[in-house]
Design a protein around this motif. Structure first.
Motif, PDB file in Angstrom:
ATOM      1  N   VAL A  62       4.622   9.575  11.341  1.00 48.46           N
ATOM      2  CA  VAL A  62       4.939   8.194  11.684  1.00 48.46           C
ATOM      3  C   VAL A  62       4.217   7.235  10.744  1.00 48.46           C
ATOM      4  CG1 VAL A  62       4.781   6.427  13.464  1.00 48.46           C
ATOM      5  CG2 VAL A  62       5.387   8.780  14.093  1.00 48.46           C
ATOM      6  N   LEU A  63       2.913   7.484  10.509  1.00 46.90           N
ATOM      7  CA  LEU A  63       2.139   6.607   9.618  1.00 46.90           C
ATOM      8  C   LEU A  63       2.692   6.641   8.192  1.00 46.90           C
ATOM      9  CD1 LEU A  63      -1.500   7.373  10.851  1.00 46.90           C
ATOM     10  CD2 LEU A  63      -0.175   5.283  11.210  1.00 46.90           C
ATOM     11  N   ALA A  64       3.089   7.829   7.744  1.00 48.21           N
ATOM     12  CA  ALA A  64       3.643   7.939   6.398  1.00 48.21           C
ATOM     13  C   ALA A  64       4.958   7.189   6.286  1.00 48.21           C
ATOM     14  CB  ALA A  64       3.836   9.411   6.041  1.00 48.21           C
ATOM     15  N   ALA A  65       5.793   7.269   7.318  1.00 46.04           N
ATOM     16  CA  ALA A  65       7.062   6.546   7.302  1.00 46.04           C
ATOM     17  C   ALA A  65       6.822   5.038   7.255  1.00 46.04           C
ATOM     18  CB  ALA A  65       7.889   6.922   8.521  1.00 46.04           C
ATOM     19  N   VAL A  66       5.828   4.577   8.009  1.00 39.75           N
ATOM     20  CA  VAL A  66       5.490   3.149   7.980  1.00 39.75           C
ATOM     21  C   VAL A  66       5.044   2.746   6.579  1.00 39.75           C
ATOM     22  CG1 VAL A  66       3.863   1.420   8.838  1.00 39.75           C
ATOM     23  CG2 VAL A  66       4.930   3.029  10.436  1.00 39.75           C
ATOM     24  N   LEU A  67       4.223   3.592   5.952  1.00 41.14           N
ATOM     25  CA  LEU A  67       3.749   3.298   4.593  1.00 41.14           C
ATOM     26  C   LEU A  67       4.916   3.208   3.620  1.00 41.14           C
ATOM     27  CD1 LEU A  67       1.352   2.986   2.636  1.00 41.14           C
ATOM     28  CD2 LEU A  67       1.378   5.483   2.364  1.00 41.14           C
ATOM     29  N   ALA A  68       5.891   4.114   3.754  1.00 40.24           N
ATOM     30  CA  ALA A  68       7.039   4.121   2.848  1.00 40.24           C
ATOM     31  C   ALA A  68       7.854   2.845   2.960  1.00 40.24           C
ATOM     32  CB  ALA A  68       7.922   5.335   3.146  1.00 40.24           C
ATOM     33  N   VAL A  69       7.863   2.232   4.148  1.00 41.20           N
ATOM     34  CA  VAL A  69       8.610   0.989   4.342  1.00 41.20           C
ATOM     35  C   VAL A  69       7.780  -0.225   3.946  1.00 41.20           C
ATOM     36  CG1 VAL A  69       9.705  -0.494   6.067  1.00 41.20           C
ATOM     37  CG2 VAL A  69      10.038   1.989   6.170  1.00 41.20           C
ATOM     38  N   VAL A  70       6.494  -0.188   4.302  1.00 41.21           N
ATOM     39  CA  VAL A  70       5.624  -1.354   4.085  1.00 41.21           C
ATOM     40  C   VAL A  70       5.341  -1.576   2.601  1.00 41.21           C
ATOM     41  CG1 VAL A  70       3.281  -2.231   4.438  1.00 41.21           C
ATOM     42  CG2 VAL A  70       4.573  -1.308   6.367  1.00 41.21           C
ATOM     43  N   ALA A  71       5.181  -0.502   1.825  1.00 39.93           N
ATOM     44  CA  ALA A  71       4.797  -0.647   0.409  1.00 39.93           C
ATOM     45  C   ALA A  71       5.807  -1.490  -0.375  1.00 39.93           C
ATOM     46  CB  ALA A  71       4.618   0.728  -0.231  1.00 39.93           C
ATOM     47  N   PRO A  72       7.095  -1.170  -0.363  1.00 38.91           N
ATOM     48  CA  PRO A  72       8.020  -2.028  -1.119  1.00 38.91           C
ATOM     49  C   PRO A  72       8.139  -3.425  -0.525  1.00 38.91           C
ATOM     50  CG  PRO A  72       9.227  -0.348   0.121  1.00 38.91           C
ATOM     51  CD  PRO A  72       7.796   0.011   0.198  1.00 38.91           C
ATOM     52  N   ALA A  73       8.004  -3.538   0.815  1.00 42.53           N
ATOM     53  CA  ALA A  73       8.058  -4.868   1.427  1.00 42.53           C
ATOM     54  C   ALA A  73       6.881  -5.715   0.946  1.00 42.53           C
ATOM     55  CB  ALA A  73       8.040  -4.749   2.943  1.00 42.53           C
ATOM     56  N   ALA A  74       5.692  -5.101   0.842  1.00 49.25           N
ATOM     57  CA  ALA A  74       4.506  -5.823   0.378  1.00 49.25           C
ATOM     58  C   ALA A  74       4.688  -6.300  -1.061  1.00 49.25           C
ATOM     59  CB  ALA A  74       3.275  -4.927   0.493  1.00 49.25           C
ATOM     60  N   VAL A  75       5.334  -5.466  -1.893  1.00 46.48           N
ATOM     61  CA  VAL A  75       5.587  -5.859  -3.284  1.00 46.48           C
ATOM     62  C   VAL A  75       6.479  -7.102  -3.327  1.00 46.48           C
ATOM     63  CG1 VAL A  75       6.726  -5.169  -5.427  1.00 46.48           C
ATOM     64  CG2 VAL A  75       5.249  -3.550  -4.221  1.00 46.48           C
ATOM     65  N   LEU A  76       7.521  -7.110  -2.505  1.00 40.79           N
ATOM     66  CA  LEU A  76       8.422  -8.265  -2.472  1.00 40.79           C
ATOM     67  C   LEU A  76       7.695  -9.515  -1.990  1.00 40.79           C
ATOM     68  CD1 LEU A  76      11.682  -6.636  -1.044  1.00 40.79           C
ATOM     69  CD2 LEU A  76      11.189  -7.286  -3.407  1.00 40.79           C
ATOM     70  N   VAL A  77       6.806  -9.355  -1.000  1.00 39.43           N
ATOM     71  CA  VAL A  77       6.037 -10.504  -0.497  1.00 39.43           C
ATOM     72  C   VAL A  77       5.145 -11.060  -1.594  1.00 39.43           C
ATOM     73  CG1 VAL A  77       4.210 -11.196   1.098  1.00 39.43           C
ATOM     74  CG2 VAL A  77       6.133  -9.817   1.921  1.00 39.43           C
ATOM     75  N   LEU A  78       4.481 -10.173  -2.351  1.00 40.74           N
ATOM     76  CA  LEU A  78       3.619 -10.629  -3.442  1.00 40.74           C
ATOM     77  C   LEU A  78       4.423 -11.384  -4.500  1.00 40.74           C
ATOM     78  CD1 LEU A  78       1.276  -7.529  -3.916  1.00 40.74           C
ATOM     79  CD2 LEU A  78       0.651  -9.773  -3.025  1.00 40.74           C
ATOM     80  N   TYR A  79       5.616 -10.872  -4.810  1.00 38.64           N
ATOM     81  CA  TYR A  79       6.475 -11.575  -5.760  1.00 38.64           C
ATOM     82  C   TYR A  79       6.839 -12.963  -5.231  1.00 38.64           C
ATOM     83  CZ  TYR A  79       7.317  -7.208  -8.356  1.00 38.64           C
ATOM     84  OH  TYR A  79       7.181  -6.068  -9.109  1.00 38.64           O
ATOM     85  N   ALA A  80       7.143 -13.031  -3.937  1.00 32.48           N
ATOM     86  CA  ALA A  80       7.538 -14.305  -3.341  1.00 32.48           C
ATOM     87  C   ALA A  80       6.379 -15.293  -3.350  1.00 32.48           C
ATOM     88  CB  ALA A  80       8.045 -14.084  -1.920  1.00 32.48           C
ATOM     89  N   LEU A  81       5.167 -14.827  -2.995  1.00 27.76           N
ATOM     90  CA  LEU A  81       3.995 -15.712  -2.978  1.00 27.76           C
ATOM     91  C   LEU A  81       3.687 -16.254  -4.372  1.00 27.76           C
ATOM     92  CD1 LEU A  81       1.631 -13.777  -0.515  1.00 27.76           C
ATOM     93  CD2 LEU A  81       2.887 -15.904  -0.080  1.00 27.76           C
ATOM     94  N   ALA A  82       3.977 -15.437  -5.376  1.00 22.99           N
ATOM     95  CA  ALA A  82       3.740 -15.893  -6.748  1.00 22.99           C
ATOM     96  C   ALA A  82       4.873 -16.778  -7.259  1.00 22.99           C
ATOM     97  CB  ALA A  82       3.571 -14.689  -7.669  1.00 22.99           C
ATOM     98  N   GLY A  83       5.905 -16.963  -6.418  1.00 24.30           N
ATOM     99  CA  GLY A  83       7.042 -17.779  -6.818  1.00 24.30           C
ATOM    100  C   GLY A  83       7.916 -17.137  -7.865  1.00 24.30           C
ATOM    101  N   LEU A  84       7.858 -15.799  -7.947  1.00 24.96           N
ATOM    102  CA  LEU A  84       8.584 -15.112  -9.006  1.00 24.96           C
ATOM    103  C   LEU A  84       9.592 -14.097  -8.474  1.00 24.96           C
ATOM    104  CD1 LEU A  84       5.574 -14.451 -11.424  1.00 24.96           C
ATOM    105  CD2 LEU A  84       7.377 -16.166 -11.683  1.00 24.96           C
ATOM    106  N   LEU A  85       9.873 -14.147  -7.175  1.00 22.15           N
ATOM    107  CA  LEU A  85      10.801 -13.178  -6.611  1.00 22.15           C
ATOM    108  C   LEU A  85      12.183 -13.299  -7.268  1.00 22.15           C
ATOM    109  CD1 LEU A  85      11.481 -10.968  -4.598  1.00 22.15           C
ATOM    110  CD2 LEU A  85      11.941 -12.742  -2.884  1.00 22.15           C
TER     111      LEU A  85
END
Length: 445
Positions: A62-85
């Motif tokens: 379960v934890l690994a599945a959450v990590l697999a989903v959260v990691a790409p979502a976190a990347v997109l959030v970082l792009y958005a915060l930097a205004g570069l999404l």
């Protein structure tokens, strides 16, 4: 001869690829390097999560599945915060356009012709076997028995409640004068009748009424309209293709060993594929269950791979799962794909295709698969079998006469692998050359 559209598609590929880089550099500057690094890191973490989810059970899964989903979502959030999404999305879209245009250019250049393809007269006594259960009932929905009968074919519709000897049925038909055999059904049934057609020297027609129809895909047939294949009875062309053999049993696609074969062998697989796969994979991927295979293909020896695919002609090199298309069906060699994945790093490395450390791709005329166990599970064109070890596979070059409609939608070679040097050659085909030189070049093609 090169299509007039190919050079323009090739030029579009280079323009789009250059634009993808320019967008990153122009709007992100030095931060573009950071963007790429963050994207690569997020992808690696997500792949590690997928591996752990497949190789673990309970809370760890379960934890690994959450990590697999959260990691790409976190990347997109970082792009958005930097205004570069938007920059990343536009750049990715341009790169996708570049690859698609490049492949289109290569496909246009290749064209749909097959070596040895020739026009043939319609058969006089065609015999078709149809499985009404294949593909969720495509035979009945498409009215295939009636359409085939209207074209003069004798049709045998299998009884779902009484298993039939399909190969025996085909042999009797030839003995009674059939000059063509065909099947509307899945790849497993196709293989059985194809073996009889090769044995008796009669042409074979594929009607893609199964679920996946990989063989039909590589023949360039329309899998969305099975009835279109019936045109082979009235306006057909013929060519020869190879057949794979595992022992004395024919396969038109592949024979699988290891993880996949063990999963499909489970009695519960038919009823609940996803749950059964998730239950069995941890033991198979960590070598706690499943056979310890030894594969020999020519001078190559592989020990303890978790999954092995032996195919009738090799799959494209950029398709590490062997689930895509084959460039040819007449190369005269078997394809061998072996996967060994013992860590998240190796799982991530599979993205590198044929250069991944856990993936071995080879070709051979003969392949043997041995194990410490007296028998091993095998999936032959998707059908579960249990065979005695060692198991021997070989190729029968040009054994099968295949008849297909003269006009068919698919390019038999499939979508070509991306080759930037080939695309560059096409892009420069008519650029910067005098008319006389262009004409001279065209005459040599």
């Amino acid at each position: 001869m090169t299509s007039s559209a190919a050079p323009w598609a090739a030029r579009l590929a280079f323009v789009a690829g250059a634009a993808a880089v320019v967008v990153l550099l122009l709007f992100a500057g030095v931060r573009s390097v950071v963007l790429v690094a963050v994207g690569v890191a997020g992808t690696a973490v997500a792949l590690a999560g997928v591996w752990w989810a497949l190789a673990r059970r309970g809370p760890a899964r379960v934890l690994a599945a959450v990590l697999a989903v959260v990691a790409p979502a976190a990347v997109l959030v970082l792009y958005a915060l930097a205004g570069l999404l938007w920059v990343v999305l536009v750049s990715l879209a341009l790169w996708a356009l570049a690859v698609a245009s490049g492949r289109l250019a290569l496909a246009e250049e290749a064209g749909p012709r097959r070596p040895g393809e020739r026009r043939v007269a319609p058969p006089e006594r065609p015999f078709l076997i149809m499985n009404p259960r294949s593909g969720g009932g495509k035979v009945g929905r498409c009215g295939l028995p009636e359409k085939a009968a209207a074209l003069g074919a004798r049709v045998a519709v299998l009884d779902p409640d009484h298993p039939a000897d399909v190969a025996g049925l085909a042999r009797r038909a030839v003995e009674e004068g059939a000059d063509l055999l065909g099947v509307a059904g899945g790849d497993g049934t196709q293989a059985l009748v194809a073996g009889v057609a090769a044995e008796r020297g009669v042409p074979f027609v594929v009607i893609p009424a199964g679920t996946r129809n990989h063989f039909a895909l590589d023949l360039g047939l329309d899998r969305d309209d099975p009835s279109a294949s019936l045109e082979a009875l009235t306006d057909g062309v013929e060519f020869r293709v190879d057949l794979g053999l595992i022992g004395d049993r024919v396969f038109v696609n592949n024979a699988s060993f290891g993880a996949y074969a063990a999963v499909v062998q489970s009695p519960a697989y038919r009823d609940d594929k996803v749950r059964t796969t998730l239950e069995l994979l941890p033991g198979l991927l960590t070598h706690e269950a499943g056979p310890d295979l030894v594969v020999r293909a020519g001078d190559l020896a592989l020990h303890r791979p978790q999954a092995v695919l032996v195919s009738n002609n090799p799959y494209r090199t950029e398709d590490p799962a062997g689930l895509g298309r084959r460039e040819r069906l007449d190369s005269g060699v078997l394809g061998v794909l072996s996967v060994t994945v013992d860590s998240a790093a190796q799982a991530a490395g599979l993205l590198r295709g044929h250069n991944a450390p856990g993936l071995v791709s080879a070709t051979a005329g003969e392949v043997s698969i041995d194990a410490r166990e007296p028998t091993v599970p095998v999936g032959v064109d998707g059908e579960p079998l249990t065979l005695r070890t060692p198991v021997h596979c070989h190729i029968a070059p040009g054994a099968l006469r295949v008849r297909v409609p003269r006009h068919r939608p698919g390019v038999p070679a499939g979508r070509p692998a991306m080759d930037w040097r080939g695309v560059r050659r096409l892009a420069r085909l008519t650029t910067g050359r005098p008319a006389a030189v262009r004409g001279s070049h065209a005459a040599r093609l």
